[in-house]
Structures are given as C-alpha cells and as structure tokens.
Design a protein around this motif. Structure first.
Motif, PDB file in Angstrom:
ATOM      1  N   THR A   3       1.978   4.292  21.880  1.00 63.10           N
ATOM      2  CA  THR A   3       2.489   5.490  21.211  1.00 63.10           C
ATOM      3  C   THR A   3       3.137   6.384  22.246  1.00 63.10           C
ATOM      4  OG1 THR A   3       0.387   6.634  21.446  1.00 63.10           O
ATOM      5  CG2 THR A   3       0.738   5.389  19.406  1.00 63.10           C
ATOM      6  N   LYS A   4       4.151   7.049  21.826  1.00 59.69           N
ATOM      7  CA  LYS A   4       4.840   7.957  22.744  1.00 59.69           C
ATOM      8  C   LYS A   4       4.065   9.252  22.847  1.00 59.69           C
ATOM      9  CE  LYS A   4       9.526   6.369  22.448  1.00 59.69           C
ATOM     10  NZ  LYS A   4      10.903   6.745  22.317  1.00 59.69           N
ATOM     11  N   THR A   5       3.976   9.737  24.068  1.00 57.73           N
ATOM     12  CA  THR A   5       3.349  11.024  24.297  1.00 57.73           C
ATOM     13  C   THR A   5       4.335  12.102  23.894  1.00 57.73           C
ATOM     14  OG1 THR A   5       2.474   9.977  26.292  1.00 57.73           O
ATOM     15  CG2 THR A   5       2.048  12.316  26.021  1.00 57.73           C
ATOM     16  N   PRO A   6       3.880  13.060  23.106  1.00 60.15           N
ATOM     17  CA  PRO A   6       4.812  14.130  22.713  1.00 60.15           C
ATOM     18  C   PRO A   6       5.296  14.899  23.935  1.00 60.15           C
ATOM     19  CG  PRO A   6       2.625  14.455  21.733  1.00 60.15           C
ATOM     20  CD  PRO A   6       2.566  13.225  22.569  1.00 60.15           C
ATOM     21  N   ILE A   7       6.554  15.254  23.910  1.00 55.39           N
ATOM     22  CA  ILE A   7       7.146  16.016  25.013  1.00 55.39           C
ATOM     23  C   ILE A   7       7.065  17.492  24.658  1.00 55.39           C
ATOM     24  CG2 ILE A   7       9.263  16.456  26.305  1.00 55.39           C
ATOM     25  CD1 ILE A   7      10.055  13.556  25.726  1.00 55.39           C
TER      26      ILE A   7
END
Length: 149
Positions: A3-7
């Motif tokens: 999962t992508k880490t929120p920026i």
C-alpha cells in the motif's frame, strides 16, 4: 500487495521552495538546450522560424507573439531574410505590410536545429535509469498540466 503511504501536504514554505527548484531546473535545461545543442542561430531567430512554420505572418504579428518591439522584430526578420531562411512578399490587401514566410532553407534549418536539440536531450537521458526515465515521463505530464493552466 504494497500500500502506498499517504503523502503529507506540503507547507506553504515547502511549496515555494519546490516551485523555485522546478522553475530554475526548467530554465537551466531550456537555456542549455538552446545554447549548447546548436550554434547556427540565436534562440530568438529560431523562435521566429518556428512561428512561421505553419503560417505566414507580418512583422507586427510576430512582434506581438514574441512580445518584443516592432523595431526589434524587424531587425530579426531582416537578418533571417538575409540568411535565406525567410522570404518577404507584399501584402495584397495592405501595401504598408509585408508578409513573411519560411523558405525551403528555413524549413531545413528548423528540422536541423530541432534534431540537434533532441539529440542533446537524448544524450542526457541515455545515462538515466529506467526508473528515472519513468519519473521524468510522469513529471513531463505534470509540467505540461502546469504550463497549460
């Protein structure tokens, strides 16, 4: 599945810094590609040739498009006519105007200079990783969006 880490959103100061970095990088690339890829024509002469590529124009139209004074544009187009890249013809509807268009030699010069510029950029891209090239493709899409707004 990763999962992508929120920026986190950038602060105003970070956004100012980023915009400055991008602006400077774009300006440096633009300057280098203009001045190092071809020494045949000054950049403003190339720009006028490009403006005449699809349609003939008057000095006044070119001056407006390029945002320069009419006398400055007249000097530029006079040099391009002398070099054989541009031809002059009387405007059939207004005897005070001159219509400028590209000659065959002007078209060849445009193609040659564009090829040199593309080769200069390509020589820089050849040393990049696939990941860096992919990142540049995404950045090009974003920069095109920024430029069109």
């Amino acid at each position: 599945m990763r999962t992508k880490t929120p920026i986190a959103p950038l602060s105003r100061a970070e956004l100012v810094s980023l915009s400055n970095d991008i602006r400077l990088a774009c300006m440096r690339i633009s300057r280098r590609v203009r001045f190092e890829s071809d020494r045949e024509l000054p950049p403003h002469h190339f720009s006028v040739l490009a403006r005449l590529e699809d349609t003939a124009r008057t000095n006044s139209e070119l001056a407006d498009i390029e945002r320069v004074s009419a006398p400055s544009m007249k000097r530029t187009t006079t040099a391009l006519v002398a070099a054989g890249y541009v031809s002059r013809a009387d405007d059939p509807t207004d005897g005070r105007q001159v219509i400028l268009s590209l000659t065959a030699e002007g078209r060849k010069a445009l193609r040659r200079i564009r090829r040199h510029r593309d080769e200069w950029m390509l020589s820089r891209f050849e040393h990049l990783t696939d990941e860096e090239r992919e990142l540049l493709q995404r950045a090009a899409d974003v920069l095109a969006k920024v430029a069109s707004e």
